[in-house]
Design a protein around this motif. Sequence first.
Motif, PDB file in Angstrom:
ATOM      1  N   GLU A  92       0.835  -1.206   0.000  1.00 57.48           N
ATOM      2  CA  GLU A  92       0.000   0.000   0.000  1.00 57.48           C
ATOM      3  C   GLU A  92       0.872   1.260   0.000  1.00 57.48           C
ATOM      4  N   VAL A 162      -1.148  -7.685 -10.215  1.00 56.00           N
ATOM      5  CA  VAL A 162      -2.542  -7.695 -10.644  1.00 56.00           C
ATOM      6  C   VAL A 162      -3.207  -6.363 -10.292  1.00 56.00           C
ATOM      7  N   ARG A 166      -4.701  -3.430 -12.944  1.00 52.04           N
ATOM      8  CA  ARG A 166      -6.049  -2.863 -12.848  1.00 52.04           C
ATOM      9  C   ARG A 166      -5.980  -1.348 -12.734  1.00 52.04           C
ATOM     10  N   ARG A 174     -10.400   3.449  -9.194  1.00 53.93           N
ATOM     11  CA  ARG A 174      -9.935   3.222  -7.828  1.00 53.93           C
ATOM     12  C   ARG A 174      -8.429   3.467  -7.726  1.00 53.93           C
ATOM     13  N   GLU A 178      -5.995   0.933  -2.696  1.00 54.97           N
ATOM     14  CA  GLU A 178      -7.284   0.240  -2.562  1.00 54.97           C
ATOM     15  C   GLU A 178      -7.291  -1.046  -3.393  1.00 54.97           C
ATOM     16  N   GLY A 181      -5.529  -3.750  -1.737  1.00 61.02           N
ATOM     17  CA  GLY A 181      -6.406  -4.347  -0.725  1.00 61.02           C
ATOM     18  C   GLY A 181      -7.432  -5.282  -1.348  1.00 61.02           C
ATOM     19  N   SER A 183      -7.154  -6.946  -4.179  1.00 60.03           N
ATOM     20  CA  SER A 183      -6.499  -8.170  -4.660  1.00 60.03           C
ATOM     21  C   SER A 183      -6.202  -9.109  -3.507  1.00 60.03           C
ATOM     22  N   ASP A 185      -7.883  -9.264  -0.703  1.00 58.29           N
ATOM     23  CA  ASP A 185      -9.160  -9.833  -0.265  1.00 58.29           C
ATOM     24  C   ASP A 185      -9.564 -10.980  -1.189  1.00 58.29           C
TER      25      ASP A 185
ATOM     26  N   PRO B 147     -10.432  -9.685 -12.280  1.00 64.74           N
ATOM     27  CA  PRO B 147      -9.023 -10.019 -12.209  1.00 64.74           C
ATOM     28  C   PRO B 147      -8.716 -11.332 -11.490  1.00 64.74           C
ATOM     29  N   SER B 150      -6.341 -13.764 -13.484  1.00 63.36           N
ATOM     30  CA  SER B 150      -4.930 -13.349 -13.510  1.00 63.36           C
ATOM     31  C   SER B 150      -4.283 -13.512 -12.144  1.00 63.36           C
ATOM     32  N   LEU B 151      -5.037 -13.172 -11.109  1.00 64.92           N
ATOM     33  CA  LEU B 151      -4.501 -13.273  -9.750  1.00 64.92           C
ATOM     34  C   LEU B 151      -4.176 -14.730  -9.415  1.00 64.92           C
ATOM     35  N   GLU B 154      -1.080 -15.856 -11.370  1.00 67.63           N
ATOM     36  CA  GLU B 154       0.163 -15.318 -10.807  1.00 67.63           C
ATOM     37  C   GLU B 154       0.526 -16.019  -9.507  1.00 67.63           C
ATOM     38  N   ARG B 195      -6.292  -9.740   9.743  1.00 67.85           N
ATOM     39  CA  ARG B 195      -5.646  -8.447   9.572  1.00 67.85           C
ATOM     40  C   ARG B 195      -5.712  -7.690  10.874  1.00 67.85           C
ATOM     41  N   ARG B 202      -9.750   0.524   7.081  1.00 66.51           N
ATOM     42  CA  ARG B 202     -10.099  -0.335   5.950  1.00 66.51           C
ATOM     43  C   ARG B 202     -11.589  -0.293   5.681  1.00 66.51           C
ATOM     44  N   SER B 205     -12.477   2.877   3.987  1.00 65.89           N
ATOM     45  CA  SER B 205     -12.012   2.854   2.608  1.00 65.89           C
ATOM     46  C   SER B 205     -12.917   1.995   1.732  1.00 65.89           C
TER      47      SER B 205
END
Lengths: 208, 208
Positions: A92, A162, A166, A174, A178, A181, A183, A185, B147, B150-151, B154, B195, B202, B205
Amino acid sequence: MISDVGRWEPNARGRLEQAAMDLYEQRGYEQTTVAEIARRAGLAERTFFRYFADKREVLFSGGGELEQVLVSTVADAPASLAPIDTVTRALEAVGALLGQRRGREYARRRQRVIAANPELQERELIKLATWSRALAEALRGRGVAEPAASLIGEVAIAVFRVAFERWVDEGNRRELPELVGDSLDELRAFTAEVRSGAPAARAVSAAG
Amino acid sequence: MISDVGRWEPNARGRLEQAAMDLYEQRGYEQTTVAEIARRAGLAERTFFRYFADKREVLFSGGGELEQVLVSTVADAPASLAPIDTVTRALEAVGALLGQRRGREYARRRQRVIAANPELQERELIKLATWSRALAEALRGRGVAEPAASLIGEVAIAVFRVAFERWVDEGNRRELPELVGDSLDELRAFTAEVRSGAPAARAVSAAG
């Protein structure tokens, strides 16, 4: 008063970066020379070499600083913070810096130039692999054992890639921190899915 | 009876691979020529070029087949299988094949040669990036959205890299498919950690 060799040029680095990016987009990376970049920036060729080793490094000169941010964020995190939270914080921080320094539009242009050239793609992969190793080392410095440290380092960079893709996507509004975060999640969600395939075989294999 | 040009050489590919690996280890990759590899294998230089584009590709010729195994395992998995289980199955299949075909000792030697040469390290990174993209495409073919596709692609490759490093580690006796499973379990464990950092920030956000 000041000799030409030592002359200070206001924002020489920024002007060279801008000139290089313009030329890479207009004429292509391969076709652009250092002499042309310097000329367009209104600077001497030797001024270029004061800042960059070659025309490729113009696109990668910020990488070392970002790696340093990753490493120091991990190193400075409270000891109580879990490894996943530590790398999240580091990603981040890098995301915020990328947004503040050069911004999304620069990142977009840079990404297009890199996508058009295999040599630049290799260089980008090497940069990210270096970040991954640096993160793993920083985690080991916090007492995270192997192979967990390497795994977290690799996965963190995968998550970042990734999120970054984006971020530079035209349709996305975004901000990068963010998206990092998001990705993470998403990673958490898909790794939590129950393994539906052959649990018995896995149990046997684990016992063997 | 058979002309020299078309002469069939028993196991020419394997002999060339063996000869190349011996020379890369003994004299270094940079110092070895295609002529020397062919001579050591007892074959003509043109036979070398029937199998490999250059001396680098000797070390990467299996990569395309392994990529195909990844992709077809994902494509052929039951539709009900979760993405994480699908890629796990694909990585385990590649792991099993690597163990059966050339084995751990070959992988170890190859890894040492690659570690000593930046050009080969780049080629290896490109191979893995290609695998990641191929996995993502295969997942999209199963209806996994971006995504996420892709995630997962990877992260799967990140998991595989760490498992592979452990497999070629001298001290390790576990087989590659098991190590892939271990790395995935570890990934699951560390992403599941709660977390602990700034949950309130968070939440804000996420709502913004």
